[in-house]
Design an enzyme around this catalytic site. Structure first.
Site, PDB file in Angstrom:
ATOM      1  N   ASN A  90       0.831  -1.209   0.000  1.00  0.00           N
ATOM      2  CA  ASN A  90       0.000   0.000   0.000  1.00  0.00           C
ATOM      3  C   ASN A  90       0.865   1.258   0.000  1.00  0.00           C
ATOM      4  OD1 ASN A  90      -2.416  -1.396   0.046  1.00  0.00           O
ATOM      5  ND2 ASN A  90      -2.813  -1.061   2.217  1.00  0.00           N
ATOM      6  N   ARG A 429     -10.787  -4.736 -14.239  1.00  0.00           N
ATOM      7  CA  ARG A 429      -9.694  -5.625 -13.848  1.00  0.00           C
ATOM      8  C   ARG A 429     -10.227  -7.050 -13.861  1.00  0.00           C
ATOM      9  NH1 ARG A 429      -5.971  -2.024 -11.482  1.00  0.00           N
ATOM     10  NH2 ARG A 429      -6.927  -0.312 -10.306  1.00  0.00           N
ATOM     11  N   ARG A 459      -5.153   1.598 -13.503  1.00  0.00           N
ATOM     12  CA  ARG A 459      -3.792   1.775 -12.999  1.00  0.00           C
ATOM     13  C   ARG A 459      -3.164   0.461 -12.563  1.00  0.00           C
ATOM     14  NH1 ARG A 459      -4.232   5.651  -8.715  1.00  0.00           N
ATOM     15  NH2 ARG A 459      -3.948   7.331 -10.207  1.00  0.00           N
ATOM     16  N   HIS A 489     -15.323   2.805 -15.198  1.00  0.00           N
ATOM     17  CA  HIS A 489     -15.129   2.075 -13.951  1.00  0.00           C
ATOM     18  C   HIS A 489     -16.373   1.291 -13.547  1.00  0.00           C
ATOM     19  CE1 HIS A 489     -14.391   1.928  -9.421  1.00  0.00           C
ATOM     20  NE2 HIS A 489     -13.284   1.400  -9.909  1.00  0.00           N
ATOM     21  N   ARG A 618     -14.079   2.624   4.488  1.00  0.00           N
ATOM     22  CA  ARG A 618     -12.883   1.789   4.661  1.00  0.00           C
ATOM     23  C   ARG A 618     -11.606   2.617   4.680  1.00  0.00           C
ATOM     24  NH1 ARG A 618      -9.340  -0.267   0.847  1.00  0.00           N
ATOM     25  NH2 ARG A 618     -10.817   0.107  -0.845  1.00  0.00           N
ATOM     26  N   HIS A 646     -15.148  -3.386   0.053  1.00  0.00           N
ATOM     27  CA  HIS A 646     -15.031  -2.751  -1.256  1.00  0.00           C
ATOM     28  C   HIS A 646     -16.359  -2.256  -1.809  1.00  0.00           C
ATOM     29  CE1 HIS A 646     -14.069  -2.831  -5.719  1.00  0.00           C
ATOM     30  NE2 HIS A 646     -13.029  -2.172  -5.248  1.00  0.00           N
TER      31      HIS A 646
END
Length: 741
Positions: A90, A429, A459, A489, A618, A646
């Site tokens: 991270n 993704r 990314r 997205h 989060r 998420h």
């Protein structure tokens, strides 16, 4: 597994359970004038200038919460090592993107303060101070807690000096055969310029000299990244429970005499460089987007340095040489606070290897066995997923519900069904061996029309997505790379099926990616629906994504960049009006991050109007809760655990007028202004009850987590022996499996 204990406070939960304060009827009218606040809503609307927390520092506090789990002795030992690895990776990304962005702003002369009042220079200084503290904690946690406790459990990370003579001999042979041939010492002298140091690579800085006299000389050795970082040390094994590892850099350092034959090795130190990883692709230019992206990806490795990590024992003159040479001719500088002295091992993200390789179930979380949603269970008389969807909307909750028996099966059945004419889907993704991609390829080869929007600008997944795009194109799929100026997205899929002379649309809208591997560790919601309004909405949205349609209004969707912020704020204002009319109101959000100032100000206004605002965040939160006269009715919680929270979930109102939305959008500028995002309204009462239960349990005083105060500090909740706190993720896992077994 045993069912959750009664104290988990997860009721209401199932389809048969009523919502808090009554069942939902989303079509009911709101108190007050629809869509606007009462006429006196603008009274006393002045908000204090210091109402926003800094987003970068808030992100660092999120990573601090991850570190807290690594420090927690009640967490299984190898899971604690995993959290150390997550913290490290991270922080790498934070420097590559966020710190790099701040440095670029300064270089461009963009020095104006942000919404929190801090200038880029002040932010970098504050980041450096907080990072230094966290990196020190991170290193101490490994060297003083995790490594010694692992060793007690016969899982050891050793030094060369720890090994026995026979182990030395075996590893010398391994070094000569497997490592030595790929190493290339690079000298630095007038004839050999300082070598390029690739981002995040591990390196040895070596100082040597001629034993007969002469100056000290510098050389660099790159630690290979295509060899496991931790080398398994062969030796006596205690009934399969022992694991002994030697870091690769230790093995190389022990054999420097072979690499610098005839020279005296004076000193050696490990170091690591982090570089700017942002891409600058101008997709408004008249050129092939994939070619432009590939060109920029090649340049990424040459980005300017933004961080230098060195072993704490490095000598001052070697450190000065590294700092000077890394600046090079790029007119870049590494400030003192960009240099981090790290005690112990560098790059603890490699602890993932130990977590994955060591077969010690007693040191890990219980394995997850996702349940098939009962409405997708095969039963005695198998029914297709399309027949199930015709009965009504179905809400799945990953990783508690299986991805393979819901999302994956949806695409696979569509690919194999002769009545399916078309499949349209977005991919942001996905995994390296994606069954979803395999199904799309099979569908195209079977003659179905397959349209896939592959976001090649996701990314750090750019190269993988370029590969998927070309593979899908070769199979006959119609591939779109995204929209000019926007990232796509949203997580949407639509199947068009011929039924009884008509075309029927089946849709999936989710909060997470179509990624079967992360679906086992990311918490996400997904809606399956055959509702004609949603089908019409997705048809319109795909026309926007693939063609020149400029539609901005939808039926059951809110779509960014035109409709998400305004749609959410409109509903906040409705709840303000409802609170003024009835004396109470409720807003609950579950998001990864909340930074957008307009949305935060709307929530402040709601708090002032007496609306209860619950935020389950989060990561980043720029809102200050609990400020008298501003946000005393706002609570902010964060749940960090074995699964990455998420999902994005929005609730307005309670009882008969509650309204629920799920989707892909976080409350950040990039999501609301620079991405195509989609939220869908949840109208099925069983699904609403499920969402209500999750939100209620997350905000319960009996549930573990972290609470944010008005100063930006997070406080972990502490239970007692008599009243232990509920682990929400464990409770959901137990409850879902117990209910569906």
């Amino acid at each position: 597994m045993d069912p959750a204990p009664a104290s988990t406070d997860l009721t209401p939960w199932g389809a048969e359970t009523a919502l808090s304060e009554g069942n939902v009827a989303p079509t009911q009218a709101w108190p007050g004038e629809a869509g606007v606040a009462d006429s006196d809503s603008t009274v006393d609307e002045r908000l204090p200038d210091d109402r926003f927390l800094n987003r970068e520092l808030s992100w660092l506090e999120f990573n601090a919460r991850v570190l807290t789990l690594a420090e927690d002795p009640t967490v299984p030992l190898l899971e604690r090592a995993k959290f150390l690895a997550i913290f490290a990776s991270n922080l790498d990304e934070f420097y590559m993107v966020r710190v790099a962005g701040l440095k670029r702003r300064m270089q461009m002369g963009l020095l104006a303060p942000g919404p929190d009042g801090l200038t880029p220079r002040e932010m970098l200084r504050s980041i450096a101070e907080r990072t230094a503290d966290l990196v020190s904690r991170h290193a101490r946690c490994f060297t003083e807690q995790i490594a010694p406790t692992l060793a007690e459990q016969h899982v050891e990370i050793l030094t060369w000096a720890d090994l026995a003579d026979d182990e030395h001999e075996r590893l010398r042979a391994y070094f000569r055969d497997q490592i030595f041939p790929v190493l290339t010492p690079l000298a630095v002298d007038p004839a050999h310029p300082f070598p390029y140091i690739s981002s995040l690579s591990l390196n040895l800085a070596v100082v040597v000299r001629d034993p007969d006299g002469g100056p000290e000389l510098f050389a660099r050795i790159k630690v290979p990244n295509n060899v496991p970082r931790f080398i398994a040390v062969m030796g006596p094994v205690d009934d399969g429970r022992a694991a002994r590892y030697l870091p690769l850099e230790e093995l190389i350092a022990a054999h420097l005499g072979l690499l610098f034959s005839g020279m005296q090795v004076v000193e050696h130190h490990v170091f690591r460089v982090t570089r700017n990883a942002e891409l600058e692709v101008d997709d408004d230019r008249d050129e092939d987007l994939l070619q432009a992206l590939e060109r920029e990806l090649a340049r990424r490795r040459f980005g300017p340095p933004v961080r230098l990590e060195v072993a704490a024992t490095i000598s001052d003159h070697v450190l000065q040489l590294l700092v000077r040479e890394l600046a090079g001719t790029l007119d870049e500088t590494l400030a003192d606070h960009d240099v981090l002295r790290v005690p112990g091992l560098l790059d603890l993200s490699a602890l993932w290897q130990v977590h994955n390789e060591v077969d010690r179930p007693d040191l890990k979380d219980r394995p997850v066995r996702p349940a098939t949603h009962p409405l997708f269970a095969e039963g005695e008389v198998p029914r297709s997923i399309f027949a199930r969807m015709r009965d009504g909307d179905i809400l799945v909750h990953h990783p508690y519900h299986s991805f393979s028996t819901s999302v994956q099966r949806f695409i696979e059945q569509a690919a194999a069904d002769p009545n399916v004419l078309a499949i349209k889907q977005t991919l942001y993704r996905t995994s390296g061996d994606s069954p979803v991609v395999d199904a799309l390829i099979a569908a195209a080869q079977a003659g179905k029309q397959v349209v896939v929007l592959v976001e090649v600008k996701a990314r750090f997944d750019e190269l993988a997505n370029i590969g998927w795009a070309r593979m899908l194109e070769r199979a006959g799929c119609h591939v779109v790379y995204g929209m000019v100026g926007l990232k796509t997205h949203c997580k949407i899929a639509m199947v068009v099926r011929h039924e009884g002379g008509y075309l029927k649309r089946y849709c999936h809208i989710g909060t997470g990616n179509y990624h079967p591997k992360t679906a086992r560790i990311y918490e996400d919601f997904g809606l399956f629906t055959a509702d004609p309004e949603v089908g019409a909405d997705l048809t319109d949205l795909f026309n926007v994504l693939t063609g020149y349609s400029r539609q901005t209004g939808y039926r059951r969707l809110l779509v960014a960049p035109h409709g998400v912020r305004s749609g959410l704020i409109e509903r906040v204002e409705r709840e303000i009006a409802a609170a003024k009319a009835t004396g109470s109101g409720l807003i609950q959000f579950k998001v990864n991050s909340i930074v957008d100032e307009e949305t935060i100000d709307a929530l402040y206004r709601a708090s002032r109007a007496g609306v209860t605002v619950d935020l389950n965040v989060r990561g980043i939160c720029a809102l200050r809760p609990g400020v008298p006269g501003l946000s005393e009715n706002i609570r902010v919680r964060s749940i960090v655990g074995r699964f990455l929270e998420h999902s994005r979930l929005f609730r307005f109102g309670s009882g008969d007028r509650a309204e629920f939305w799920i989707g892909s959008a976080d409350l950040m500028h990039r999501n609301l202004d620079r991405r195509v995002e989609a939220l869908v309204q949840i109208t099925d009462r069983a699904a609403q009850s499920q969402l209500d239960a999750v939100l209620t349990a997350a905000m319960s005083d009996a549930t573990g987590g972290f609470d944010l105060d008005q100063h930006g500090e997070w406080h972990r909740r502490v239970g007692t022996d008599e009243a232990p706190l509920v682990d929400l993720q464990d409770a959901l896992l137990r409850r879902t499996i117990a209910r569906h077994d």
